[in-house]
Scaffold this active site. Structure first.
Site, mmCIF file in Angstrom:
data_model
loop_
_atom_site.group_PDB
_atom_site.id
_atom_site.type_symbol
_atom_site.label_atom_id
_atom_site.label_comp_id
_atom_site.label_asym_id
_atom_site.label_seq_id
_atom_site.Cartn_x
_atom_site.Cartn_y
_atom_site.Cartn_z
ATOM 1 N N LYS A 173 31.846 1.925 -25.458
ATOM 2 C CA LYS A 173 31.575 0.857 -26.415
ATOM 3 C C LYS A 173 30.074 0.720 -26.618
ATOM 4 C CE LYS A 173 35.809 -0.701 -27.017
ATOM 5 N NZ LYS A 173 36.464 -0.781 -28.326
ATOM 6 N N LYS A 285 46.632 3.455 -34.041
ATOM 7 C CA LYS A 285 47.157 2.519 -33.045
ATOM 8 C C LYS A 285 48.469 1.984 -33.581
ATOM 9 C CE LYS A 285 42.649 1.074 -31.359
ATOM 10 N NZ LYS A 285 41.819 -0.033 -30.906
HETATM 11 O O1 OSB Z 1 38.339 -0.819 -30.595
HETATM 12 O O2 OSB Z 1 39.487 0.708 -29.738
HETATM 13 C C1 OSB Z 1 39.185 -0.475 -29.797
HETATM 14 C C2 OSB Z 1 40.928 -2.432 -27.033
HETATM 15 C C3 OSB Z 1 41.328 -3.552 -27.724
HETATM 16 C C4 OSB Z 1 41.006 -3.671 -29.049
HETATM 17 C C5 OSB Z 1 40.288 -2.662 -29.678
HETATM 18 C C6 OSB Z 1 39.890 -1.529 -28.992
HETATM 19 C C7 OSB Z 1 40.199 -1.437 -27.638
HETATM 20 C C8 OSB Z 1 39.787 -0.323 -26.802
HETATM 21 C C9 OSB Z 1 40.605 -0.044 -25.566
HETATM 22 O O3 OSB Z 1 38.820 0.343 -27.012
HETATM 23 C C10 OSB Z 1 41.281 1.230 -25.685
HETATM 24 C C11 OSB Z 1 42.446 1.310 -24.743
HETATM 25 O O4 OSB Z 1 43.398 0.495 -24.866
HETATM 26 O O5 OSB Z 1 42.465 2.206 -23.915
HETATM 27 MG MG MG Z 2 38.063 1.054 -31.662
#
Ligand code: OSB
Ligand code: MG
Length: 392
Positions: A173, A285
Protein backbone atom coordinates in the site's frame (compact mmCIF):
# COMPACT_ATOMS: atom_id res chain seq x y z
CA UNK A 1 -23.38 -18.57 -14.86
CA UNK A 2 -26.03 -16.18 -13.70
CA UNK A 3 -28.68 -18.92 -13.94
CA UNK A 4 -28.51 -19.13 -10.18
CA UNK A 5 -30.70 -16.07 -10.09
CA UNK A 6 -33.46 -17.59 -12.18
CA UNK A 7 -36.51 -18.94 -10.46
CA UNK A 8 -36.39 -22.69 -10.55
CA UNK A 9 -39.76 -24.33 -10.00
CA UNK A 10 -39.79 -26.55 -6.95
CA UNK A 11 -36.59 -25.09 -5.58
CA UNK A 12 -37.62 -22.83 -2.81
CA UNK A 13 -35.75 -20.94 -0.16
CA UNK A 14 -37.51 -21.76 3.10
CA UNK A 15 -35.46 -19.52 5.40
CA UNK A 16 -32.71 -16.92 5.25
CA UNK A 17 -30.42 -16.21 8.15
CA UNK A 18 -28.30 -13.09 8.17
CA UNK A 19 -25.59 -12.54 10.73
CA UNK A 20 -23.40 -9.62 11.62
CA UNK A 21 -20.06 -10.94 12.83
CA UNK A 22 -17.30 -9.15 14.64
CA UNK A 23 -14.04 -10.91 13.82
CA UNK A 24 -10.91 -9.86 15.72
CA UNK A 25 -7.93 -8.79 13.61
CA UNK A 26 -4.36 -9.89 14.21
CA UNK A 27 -3.45 -6.20 13.82
CA UNK A 28 -5.01 -3.10 12.19
CA UNK A 29 -4.80 -2.92 8.36
CA UNK A 30 -4.01 0.58 7.07
CA UNK A 31 -4.55 1.82 3.52
CA UNK A 32 -5.10 5.21 1.90
CA UNK A 33 -8.87 4.69 2.23
CA UNK A 34 -8.71 4.12 5.97
CA UNK A 35 -7.69 1.73 8.71
CA UNK A 36 -9.61 -1.47 9.43
CA UNK A 37 -9.39 -2.37 13.12
CA UNK A 38 -11.94 -5.10 13.59
CA UNK A 39 -13.56 -7.08 10.79
CA UNK A 40 -17.26 -6.47 11.05
CA UNK A 41 -18.65 -8.86 8.47
CA UNK A 42 -22.09 -9.87 7.22
CA UNK A 43 -22.80 -13.47 6.24
CA UNK A 44 -25.94 -14.95 4.71
CA UNK A 45 -27.27 -18.48 5.04
CA UNK A 46 -30.04 -19.72 2.77
CA UNK A 47 -32.02 -22.89 3.44
CA UNK A 48 -34.05 -25.00 1.07
CA UNK A 49 -35.01 -28.65 0.63
CA UNK A 50 -33.21 -29.57 3.84
CA UNK A 51 -29.94 -28.11 2.59
CA UNK A 52 -28.19 -24.83 3.12
CA UNK A 53 -25.70 -22.50 1.53
CA UNK A 54 -23.48 -19.74 2.88
CA UNK A 55 -22.57 -16.40 1.34
CA UNK A 56 -20.24 -13.65 2.51
CA UNK A 57 -20.89 -9.94 2.11
CA UNK A 58 -17.38 -8.51 2.14
CA UNK A 59 -18.34 -4.83 2.60
CA UNK A 60 -15.91 -3.25 5.05
CA UNK A 61 -17.01 -2.01 8.50
CA UNK A 62 -17.13 1.57 7.14
CA UNK A 63 -17.95 2.89 3.67
CA UNK A 64 -14.39 4.03 2.97
CA UNK A 65 -13.25 1.82 0.12
CA UNK A 66 -16.64 1.85 -1.61
CA UNK A 67 -20.11 3.18 -0.88
CA UNK A 68 -21.15 -0.04 0.86
CA UNK A 69 -20.64 -0.75 4.56
CA UNK A 70 -21.34 -3.88 6.57
CA UNK A 71 -24.11 -2.14 8.54
CA UNK A 72 -25.75 -0.73 5.40
CA UNK A 73 -25.68 -4.11 3.67
CA UNK A 74 -27.07 -5.78 6.78
CA UNK A 75 -30.14 -3.51 6.72
CA UNK A 76 -30.72 -4.05 3.01
CA UNK A 77 -30.37 -7.82 3.35
CA UNK A 78 -32.56 -8.05 6.45
CA UNK A 79 -35.28 -5.59 5.43
CA UNK A 80 -35.50 -6.14 1.69
CA UNK A 81 -33.57 -9.03 0.21
CA UNK A 82 -34.19 -11.74 2.81
CA UNK A 83 -37.98 -11.30 2.75
CA UNK A 84 -37.89 -11.31 -1.07
CA UNK A 85 -35.99 -14.59 -1.14
CA UNK A 86 -38.17 -16.72 1.10
CA UNK A 87 -41.25 -18.33 -0.30
CA UNK A 88 -44.59 -17.22 1.08
CA UNK A 89 -47.39 -19.75 1.38
CA UNK A 90 -49.64 -19.57 -1.67
CA UNK A 91 -47.17 -17.47 -3.60
CA UNK A 92 -44.61 -18.54 -6.16
CA UNK A 93 -41.34 -19.48 -4.53
CA UNK A 94 -38.61 -16.90 -4.35
CA UNK A 95 -38.16 -13.67 -6.17
CA UNK A 96 -37.02 -13.72 -9.75
CA UNK A 97 -33.64 -12.54 -10.86
CA UNK A 98 -34.68 -9.28 -12.48
CA UNK A 99 -36.45 -8.15 -9.33
CA UNK A 100 -33.53 -8.99 -7.08
CA UNK A 101 -31.10 -7.33 -9.43
CA UNK A 102 -33.07 -4.10 -9.24
CA UNK A 103 -33.09 -4.22 -5.45
CA UNK A 104 -29.36 -4.89 -5.35
CA UNK A 105 -28.23 -2.68 -8.23
CA UNK A 106 -26.35 -0.23 -6.02
CA UNK A 107 -25.11 -2.88 -3.61
CA UNK A 108 -22.77 -5.21 -5.49
CA UNK A 109 -21.29 -6.61 -2.26
CA UNK A 110 -24.73 -7.43 -0.86
CA UNK A 111 -25.64 -8.97 -4.22
CA UNK A 112 -22.47 -11.01 -4.18
CA UNK A 113 -23.37 -12.52 -0.79
CA UNK A 114 -26.80 -13.64 -1.94
CA UNK A 115 -25.43 -15.07 -5.15
CA UNK A 116 -22.73 -16.95 -3.23
CA UNK A 117 -25.25 -18.43 -0.78
CA UNK A 118 -27.62 -19.57 -3.55
CA UNK A 119 -24.72 -20.94 -5.56
CA UNK A 120 -23.31 -22.77 -2.53
CA UNK A 121 -26.70 -24.41 -1.98
CA UNK A 122 -26.91 -25.49 -5.63
CA UNK A 123 -23.34 -26.78 -5.75
CA UNK A 124 -23.77 -28.76 -2.53
CA UNK A 125 -26.95 -30.25 -3.98
CA UNK A 126 -25.03 -31.21 -7.12
CA UNK A 127 -21.92 -32.35 -5.22
CA UNK A 128 -19.83 -30.00 -7.34
CA UNK A 129 -16.95 -27.74 -6.34
CA UNK A 130 -17.02 -24.02 -7.04
CA UNK A 131 -13.73 -24.27 -8.93
CA UNK A 132 -15.19 -26.82 -11.35
CA UNK A 133 -18.34 -24.74 -11.74
CA UNK A 134 -16.39 -21.58 -12.58
CA UNK A 135 -14.10 -23.30 -15.08
CA UNK A 136 -10.88 -23.49 -13.07
CA UNK A 137 -7.91 -24.87 -14.95
CA UNK A 138 -5.39 -25.06 -12.11
CA UNK A 139 -5.30 -26.95 -8.84
CA UNK A 140 -3.12 -24.40 -7.09
CA UNK A 141 -2.41 -20.71 -7.53
CA UNK A 142 0.65 -18.64 -6.57
CA UNK A 143 0.22 -16.94 -3.21
CA UNK A 144 0.18 -13.16 -2.98
CA UNK A 145 -0.16 -10.91 0.01
CA UNK A 146 -1.11 -7.31 0.70
CA UNK A 147 0.92 -5.12 3.10
CA UNK A 148 -0.73 -2.15 4.80
CA UNK A 149 0.77 1.33 5.15
CA UNK A 150 3.60 1.39 7.63
CA UNK A 151 7.08 2.87 8.15
CA UNK A 152 9.49 1.71 5.40
CA UNK A 153 11.58 -0.31 7.83
CA UNK A 154 8.49 -2.06 9.15
CA UNK A 155 7.30 -2.83 5.61
CA UNK A 156 10.68 -4.39 4.77
CA UNK A 157 10.67 -6.48 7.94
CA UNK A 158 7.12 -7.59 7.19
CA UNK A 159 8.04 -8.38 3.59
CA UNK A 160 10.96 -10.53 4.76
CA UNK A 161 8.71 -12.50 7.05
CA UNK A 162 6.08 -12.99 4.34
CA UNK A 163 8.50 -14.05 1.61
CA UNK A 164 9.96 -16.44 4.19
CA UNK A 165 6.49 -17.94 4.47
CA UNK A 166 6.53 -18.46 0.72
CA UNK A 167 4.52 -15.55 -0.71
CA UNK A 168 5.47 -14.87 -4.31
CA UNK A 169 4.02 -11.42 -4.73
CA UNK A 170 3.90 -8.44 -2.40
CA UNK A 171 1.18 -5.83 -2.86
CA UNK A 172 2.36 -2.81 -0.95
CA UNK A 173 0.00 0.00 0.00
CA UNK A 174 1.23 3.48 -0.85
CA UNK A 175 0.05 7.06 -0.61
CA UNK A 176 1.69 10.44 -1.28
CA UNK A 177 4.78 10.78 0.91
CA UNK A 178 4.87 7.05 1.45
CA UNK A 179 5.78 5.65 -1.95
CA UNK A 180 9.29 5.95 -3.42
CA UNK A 181 10.87 5.63 0.01
CA UNK A 182 9.07 2.34 0.68
CA UNK A 183 9.82 0.97 -2.77
CA UNK A 184 13.49 1.95 -2.49
CA UNK A 185 13.74 0.37 0.95
CA UNK A 186 12.45 -2.89 -0.56
CA UNK A 187 14.42 -2.82 -3.80
CA UNK A 188 17.72 -1.98 -2.12
CA UNK A 189 17.40 -5.18 -0.08
CA UNK A 190 18.89 -7.97 -2.23
CA UNK A 191 16.00 -10.21 -1.15
CA UNK A 192 13.57 -7.97 -3.04
CA UNK A 193 15.67 -6.68 -5.95
CA UNK A 194 13.71 -8.76 -8.43
CA UNK A 195 10.66 -9.63 -6.30
CA UNK A 196 7.19 -9.26 -7.80
CA UNK A 197 6.07 -6.02 -6.17
CA UNK A 198 2.72 -4.36 -6.88
CA UNK A 199 1.87 -0.96 -5.46
CA UNK A 200 -1.72 -0.12 -4.47
CA UNK A 201 -2.62 3.53 -3.85
CA UNK A 202 -6.39 3.18 -3.46
CA UNK A 203 -6.77 6.27 -5.64
CA UNK A 204 -4.65 8.51 -3.41
CA UNK A 205 -2.84 10.46 -6.19
CA UNK A 206 -4.03 13.47 -8.13
CA UNK A 207 -3.57 14.10 -11.87
CA UNK A 208 -0.79 16.60 -11.07
CA UNK A 209 1.25 13.70 -9.67
CA UNK A 210 1.48 11.82 -12.95
CA UNK A 211 5.29 12.11 -13.11
CA UNK A 212 5.70 10.79 -9.61
CA UNK A 213 3.34 7.85 -10.23
CA UNK A 214 4.92 6.96 -13.58
CA UNK A 215 8.32 7.04 -11.89
CA UNK A 216 7.25 4.24 -9.55
CA UNK A 217 6.95 1.71 -12.38
CA UNK A 218 9.75 -0.60 -13.38
CA UNK A 219 11.29 0.57 -16.61
CA UNK A 220 14.53 0.46 -18.61
CA UNK A 221 15.79 3.42 -16.61
CA UNK A 222 14.62 2.09 -13.29
CA UNK A 223 15.00 -1.61 -12.64
CA UNK A 224 13.96 -0.84 -9.08
CA UNK A 225 10.43 0.13 -10.01
CA UNK A 226 7.22 -1.77 -9.29
CA UNK A 227 5.77 -4.56 -11.43
CA UNK A 228 2.17 -3.29 -11.33
CA UNK A 229 0.37 -0.12 -10.23
CA UNK A 230 -3.08 -0.64 -8.73
CA UNK A 231 -5.57 2.24 -8.76
CA UNK A 232 -3.06 5.10 -8.50
CA UNK A 233 -5.64 7.79 -9.29
CA UNK A 234 -9.21 8.23 -8.10
CA UNK A 235 -11.73 6.47 -10.37
CA UNK A 236 -12.91 9.76 -11.91
CA UNK A 237 -9.38 10.71 -13.05
CA UNK A 238 -9.70 8.83 -16.32
CA UNK A 239 -7.44 11.17 -18.29
CA UNK A 240 -4.61 10.85 -15.80
CA UNK A 241 -4.92 7.07 -15.93
CA UNK A 242 -4.87 7.13 -19.74
CA UNK A 243 -1.78 9.36 -19.72
CA UNK A 244 -0.10 6.93 -17.33
CA UNK A 245 -0.91 3.88 -19.46
CA UNK A 246 0.42 5.68 -22.52
CA UNK A 247 3.59 6.80 -20.80
CA UNK A 248 4.37 3.30 -19.50
CA UNK A 249 3.70 1.82 -22.95
CA UNK A 250 6.43 4.05 -24.36
CA UNK A 251 8.97 2.55 -21.99
CA UNK A 252 8.98 -0.92 -23.48
CA UNK A 253 6.99 -3.66 -25.11
CA UNK A 254 5.99 -5.29 -21.82
CA UNK A 255 4.65 -2.26 -19.98
CA UNK A 256 3.91 -2.34 -16.29
CA UNK A 257 0.14 -2.87 -15.97
CA UNK A 258 -2.06 -0.11 -14.59
CA UNK A 259 -4.65 -2.16 -12.72
CA UNK A 260 -8.12 -0.81 -11.91
CA UNK A 261 -9.62 -1.72 -8.57
CA UNK A 262 -12.17 0.87 -7.34
CA UNK A 263 -12.70 2.16 -10.91
CA UNK A 264 -14.34 -1.02 -12.18
CA UNK A 265 -17.64 -2.30 -10.83
CA UNK A 266 -19.23 -3.57 -14.04
CA UNK A 267 -18.03 -5.06 -17.31
CA UNK A 268 -19.30 -1.83 -18.91
CA UNK A 269 -16.90 0.16 -16.70
CA UNK A 270 -14.00 -2.03 -17.82
CA UNK A 271 -14.98 -1.74 -21.49
CA UNK A 272 -15.28 2.06 -21.30
CA UNK A 273 -11.91 2.44 -19.54
CA UNK A 274 -10.21 0.03 -21.94
CA UNK A 275 -11.69 1.96 -24.89
CA UNK A 276 -10.12 5.13 -23.52
CA UNK A 277 -6.81 3.42 -22.88
CA UNK A 278 -7.13 4.18 -19.18
CA UNK A 279 -6.46 0.66 -17.86
CA UNK A 280 -4.21 -2.21 -18.78
CA UNK A 281 -5.44 -4.59 -16.09
CA UNK A 282 -8.28 -5.24 -13.64
CA UNK A 283 -8.24 -6.45 -10.05
CA UNK A 284 -11.32 -8.65 -10.13
CA UNK A 285 -12.92 -8.81 -6.71
CA UNK A 286 -16.06 -10.94 -6.62
CA UNK A 287 -17.57 -8.72 -3.92
CA UNK A 288 -16.86 -5.42 -5.63
CA UNK A 289 -18.22 -6.53 -9.00
CA UNK A 290 -21.47 -8.03 -7.69
CA UNK A 291 -20.59 -11.68 -7.42
CA UNK A 292 -18.77 -14.64 -8.87
CA UNK A 293 -20.81 -14.74 -12.09
CA UNK A 294 -19.85 -11.17 -12.90
CA UNK A 295 -16.27 -11.83 -11.85
CA UNK A 296 -16.08 -14.57 -14.48
CA UNK A 297 -17.63 -12.20 -17.01
CA UNK A 298 -14.90 -9.66 -16.25
CA UNK A 299 -12.25 -12.37 -16.45
CA UNK A 300 -13.50 -13.29 -19.93
CA UNK A 301 -13.55 -9.64 -20.93
CA UNK A 302 -9.94 -9.18 -19.79
CA UNK A 303 -8.86 -12.15 -21.87
CA UNK A 304 -10.74 -10.92 -24.93
CA UNK A 305 -9.31 -7.40 -24.65
CA UNK A 306 -5.76 -8.34 -23.72
CA UNK A 307 -6.03 -6.82 -20.25
CA UNK A 308 -4.08 -8.25 -17.34
CA UNK A 309 -6.22 -9.76 -14.59
CA UNK A 310 -5.57 -10.34 -10.91
CA UNK A 311 -7.92 -11.86 -8.32
CA UNK A 312 -8.50 -9.25 -5.64
CA UNK A 313 -9.31 -9.68 -1.97
CA UNK A 314 -11.39 -7.71 0.53
CA UNK A 315 -10.03 -8.99 3.86
CA UNK A 316 -12.61 -11.77 3.70
CA UNK A 317 -13.21 -14.60 6.12
CA UNK A 318 -12.21 -18.13 5.13
CA UNK A 319 -15.55 -18.34 3.31
CA UNK A 320 -14.86 -15.47 0.92
CA UNK A 321 -11.26 -16.58 0.62
CA UNK A 322 -12.34 -20.05 -0.56
CA UNK A 323 -14.37 -18.37 -3.31
CA UNK A 324 -11.41 -16.18 -4.26
CA UNK A 325 -9.07 -19.16 -4.60
CA UNK A 326 -11.54 -20.98 -6.88
CA UNK A 327 -11.88 -17.88 -9.06
CA UNK A 328 -8.14 -17.29 -9.21
CA UNK A 329 -7.69 -20.76 -10.74
CA UNK A 330 -9.23 -19.54 -14.02
CA UNK A 331 -6.74 -19.28 -16.87
CA UNK A 332 -6.92 -15.52 -17.46
CA UNK A 333 -5.47 -14.49 -14.12
CA UNK A 334 -1.97 -13.71 -15.29
CA UNK A 335 -0.94 -11.47 -12.37
CA UNK A 336 -0.59 -13.05 -8.95
CA UNK A 337 -3.57 -11.99 -6.85
CA UNK A 338 -4.43 -11.37 -3.20
CA UNK A 339 -4.20 -15.09 -2.51
CA UNK A 340 -3.44 -15.43 1.17
CA UNK A 341 -5.31 -17.26 3.93
CA UNK A 342 -7.73 -15.18 6.03
CA UNK A 343 -5.57 -16.04 9.05
CA UNK A 344 -3.11 -13.45 7.79
CA UNK A 345 -5.40 -10.79 9.35
CA UNK A 346 -8.15 -12.61 11.28
CA UNK A 347 -7.28 -13.73 14.80
CA UNK A 348 -10.47 -15.83 14.89
CA UNK A 349 -12.61 -17.07 11.99
CA UNK A 350 -15.47 -19.58 12.08
CA UNK A 351 -14.62 -20.82 8.58
CA UNK A 352 -11.87 -23.26 7.67
CA UNK A 353 -9.05 -21.36 6.02
CA UNK A 354 -7.10 -21.64 2.79
CA UNK A 355 -3.82 -23.48 3.04
CA UNK A 356 -0.52 -21.91 2.01
CA UNK A 357 2.18 -24.36 1.01
CA UNK A 358 5.24 -24.14 -1.23
CA UNK A 359 4.33 -20.56 -2.18
CA UNK A 360 0.92 -21.60 -3.44
CA UNK A 361 -2.68 -21.77 -2.30
CA UNK A 362 -4.41 -25.06 -2.95
CA UNK A 363 -7.65 -24.56 -4.88
CA UNK A 364 -10.53 -25.97 -2.80
CA UNK A 365 -12.07 -29.14 -4.25
CA UNK A 366 -14.94 -29.89 -1.85
CA UNK A 367 -18.61 -29.54 -2.81
CA UNK A 368 -19.95 -25.99 -2.71
CA UNK A 369 -18.00 -22.83 -1.99
CA UNK A 370 -16.41 -23.79 1.35
CA UNK A 371 -16.86 -26.26 4.19
CA UNK A 372 -19.27 -25.27 6.97
CA UNK A 373 -18.19 -22.89 9.73
CA UNK A 374 -17.54 -24.02 13.29
CA UNK A 375 -21.00 -23.48 14.83
CA UNK A 376 -19.76 -22.57 18.32
CA UNK A 377 -17.18 -20.08 17.11
CA UNK A 378 -19.75 -18.66 14.73
CA UNK A 379 -22.21 -18.06 17.57
CA UNK A 380 -19.51 -16.60 19.77
CA UNK A 381 -18.48 -14.07 17.10
CA UNK A 382 -22.06 -13.18 16.12
CA UNK A 383 -23.27 -9.77 17.29
CA UNK A 384 -26.62 -9.76 15.44
CA UNK A 385 -28.66 -12.60 14.05
CA UNK A 386 -31.78 -12.27 11.92
CA UNK A 387 -33.85 -15.22 10.80
CA UNK A 388 -36.34 -14.67 8.02
CA UNK A 389 -39.04 -17.24 7.43
CA UNK A 390 -42.20 -17.11 5.36
CA UNK A 391 -44.79 -14.85 6.93
CA UNK A 392 -48.27 -16.11 7.87
O1 OSB B 1 -7.53 -1.99 -2.30
O2 OSB B 1 -7.09 -3.99 -2.72
C1 OSB B 1 -7.57 -3.15 -1.97
C2 OSB B 1 -8.62 -4.76 1.33
C3 OSB B 1 -9.83 -4.15 1.53
C4 OSB B 1 -10.28 -3.22 0.63
C5 OSB B 1 -9.50 -2.90 -0.48
C6 OSB B 1 -8.28 -3.52 -0.69
C7 OSB B 1 -7.83 -4.44 0.25
C8 OSB B 1 -6.55 -5.11 0.15
C9 OSB B 1 -6.40 -6.43 0.86
O3 OSB B 1 -5.60 -4.65 -0.40
C10 OSB B 1 -6.21 -7.50 -0.10
C11 OSB B 1 -6.55 -8.83 0.51
O4 OSB B 1 -7.72 -9.04 0.91
O5 OSB B 1 -5.69 -9.69 0.53
MG1 MG C 1 -6.78 -2.22 -4.33
Amino acid sequence: MDAIWDREPGRTISAVEIRLLDLPLVEPFAAAHGTTRTRTLVVVRVEGDGRHGWGECSALPAATYSAESAAGCLRLLVDVVGPALVARPGEPASTDRAELDVRLADHPMARSSVEMALLDLELRRAGRSLATHLGATRDRVPAGVSLGLDRPGAVVARARDLTGQGYRRLKVKIQPGHDRVVLDALRSDPAFATADIHLDANGAYGPDQLDLVAGLARGPADGRGADALEQPFAPIEVEAAAALVERLARLGDRPVPVVADEAVTTAADARALADRGAISGVSIKPARVGGLGRAVELHDLCRARGLAATAGGMLESGLGRHALAALAALPGFDLTGDLSPAGRWLAADPWPDLVLGDGHIAVPTGPGVAPDPDPELLDRLTVERHRIEPGP
